[in-house]
Design an enzyme around this catalytic site. Structure first.
Site, PDB file in Angstrom:
ATOM      1  N   ASP A  80      -1.132   1.122  -4.400  1.00 21.27           N
ATOM      2  CA  ASP A  80      -0.388   1.996  -5.768  1.00 21.27           C
ATOM      3  C   ASP A  80       0.814   2.853  -5.516  1.00 21.27           C
ATOM      4  OD1 ASP A  80      -1.752   4.350  -5.210  1.00 21.27           O
ATOM      5  OD2 ASP A  80      -2.687   3.797  -7.332  1.00 21.27           O
ATOM      6  N   CYS A 140      -5.563   3.755  -2.436  1.00 22.96           N
ATOM      7  CA  CYS A 140      -4.827   4.570  -3.595  1.00 22.96           C
ATOM      8  C   CYS A 140      -4.932   6.064  -3.827  1.00 22.96           C
ATOM      9  CB  CYS A 140      -5.323   3.656  -4.850  1.00 22.96           C
ATOM     10  SG  CYS A 140      -7.368   4.429  -5.348  1.00 22.96           S
ATOM     11  N   THR A 160      -7.297   8.352  -4.225  1.00 23.91           N
ATOM     12  CA  THR A 160      -8.619   8.796  -3.898  1.00 23.91           C
ATOM     13  C   THR A 160      -9.322   7.648  -3.020  1.00 23.91           C
ATOM     14  OG1 THR A 160      -9.678   7.925  -5.998  1.00 23.91           O
ATOM     15  CG2 THR A 160      -8.446  10.262  -5.853  1.00 23.91           C
ATOM     16  N   HIS A 205     -23.742  -1.286  10.724  1.00 22.85           N
ATOM     17  CA  HIS A 205     -24.725  -1.658   9.495  1.00 22.85           C
ATOM     18  C   HIS A 205     -24.483  -2.786   8.835  1.00 22.85           C
ATOM     19  CE1 HIS A 205     -27.166   1.965  11.495  1.00 22.85           C
ATOM     20  NE2 HIS A 205     -26.197   0.810  12.609  1.00 22.85           N
ATOM     21  N   HIS A 224     -30.172  -6.157   9.522  1.00 25.09           N
ATOM     22  CA  HIS A 224     -28.748  -5.713   8.961  1.00 25.09           C
ATOM     23  C   HIS A 224     -28.349  -6.571   8.190  1.00 25.09           C
ATOM     24  CE1 HIS A 224     -28.846  -1.309  10.456  1.00 25.09           C
ATOM     25  NE2 HIS A 224     -28.564  -1.894  12.228  1.00 25.09           N
TER      26      HIS A 224
HETATM   27  C1  RB5 Z   1      -3.310   7.616  -9.683  1.00 28.70           C
HETATM   28  O1  RB5 Z   1      -2.834   8.630 -10.038  1.00 28.70           O
HETATM   29  C2  RB5 Z   1      -4.329   7.235  -9.439  1.00 28.70           C
HETATM   30  O2  RB5 Z   1      -4.933   7.439 -10.180  1.00 28.70           O
HETATM   31  C3  RB5 Z   1      -5.178   6.252  -8.336  1.00 28.70           C
HETATM   32  O3  RB5 Z   1      -4.271   6.475  -7.471  1.00 28.70           O
HETATM   33  C4  RB5 Z   1      -6.839   6.665  -7.370  1.00 28.70           C
HETATM   34  O4  RB5 Z   1      -6.297   7.842  -7.219  1.00 28.70           O
HETATM   35  C5  RB5 Z   1      -7.595   6.204  -8.349  1.00 28.70           C
HETATM   36  O5  RB5 Z   1      -8.597   5.800  -8.061  1.00 28.70           O
END
Ligand code: RB5
Length: 149
Positions: A7, A64, A66, A97, A132
């Site tokens: 993203d 993204c 996180t 695994h 596994h």
């Molecule tokens: C975008 O602001 C953020 O929410 C997205 O990149 C991601 O981290 C969502 O899980």
């Protein structure tokens, strides 16, 4: 063929990973986003995950802010085992695994050096199979509603 998606939070990191795939001589298909403007990660994560599930791509890397949103989306697609990793040990073990077929990480969580290290070890580590495989089959069984009985 590696499916890629990101993203707006991870466009630069995806470019970095593309550079690395090129250095490794690996082919990829980029499912977007291609722009810095704010977007909805499920669109791109789902496209990449469906490409892996269908066999169009062998594995996928989704990024993204996180890594969490992308991994949640990818894991909704039957056949996908997507892992969020912030260090190489988990990435390696997820291959050995869990036979992970998609990797997610967060561009706001780790730096590009760590992202490269994680990606490299994840791409190069084979699945161990054996006991596994039985456990991976059980995961698939949960997905299909046939496990546990
Ligand atoms: C975008 O602001 C953020 O929410 C997205 O990149 C991601 O981290 C969502 O899980």
């Amino acid at each position: 063929m590696i499916a890629l998606a990101c993203d707006h939070a991870a466009l630069d990191m995806k470019k970095d990973i593309i550079e690395m795939l090129n250095e490794m001589g690996l082919e990829y298909k980029d499912f977007g986003t291609y722009e810095q403007s704010s977007c909805d990660y499920p669109i791109y994560g789902a496209r990449a995950a469906r490409a892996v599930a269908s066999g169009e791509c062998d594995r996928g890397i989704v990024i993204c802010g996180t890594g969490i949103g992308m991994s949640l989306v990818a894991n909704k697609v039957p056949g996908i085992r997507c892992v969020v990793c912030s260090e190489p040990y988990s990435a390696q073990l997820s291959r050995m695994h869990n036979d992970s077929n998609m990797l997610a990480f967060g561009a706001r969580v780790i730096g590009s050096g760590t992202a490269r290290m994680i990606t490299k070890i994840w791409l190069e580590t084979p699945f161990e199979g054996g006991r596994h495989q039985r456990r991976v089959d059980m995961i698939t069984g949960v997905e299909g509603g046939i496990y546990p009985e």
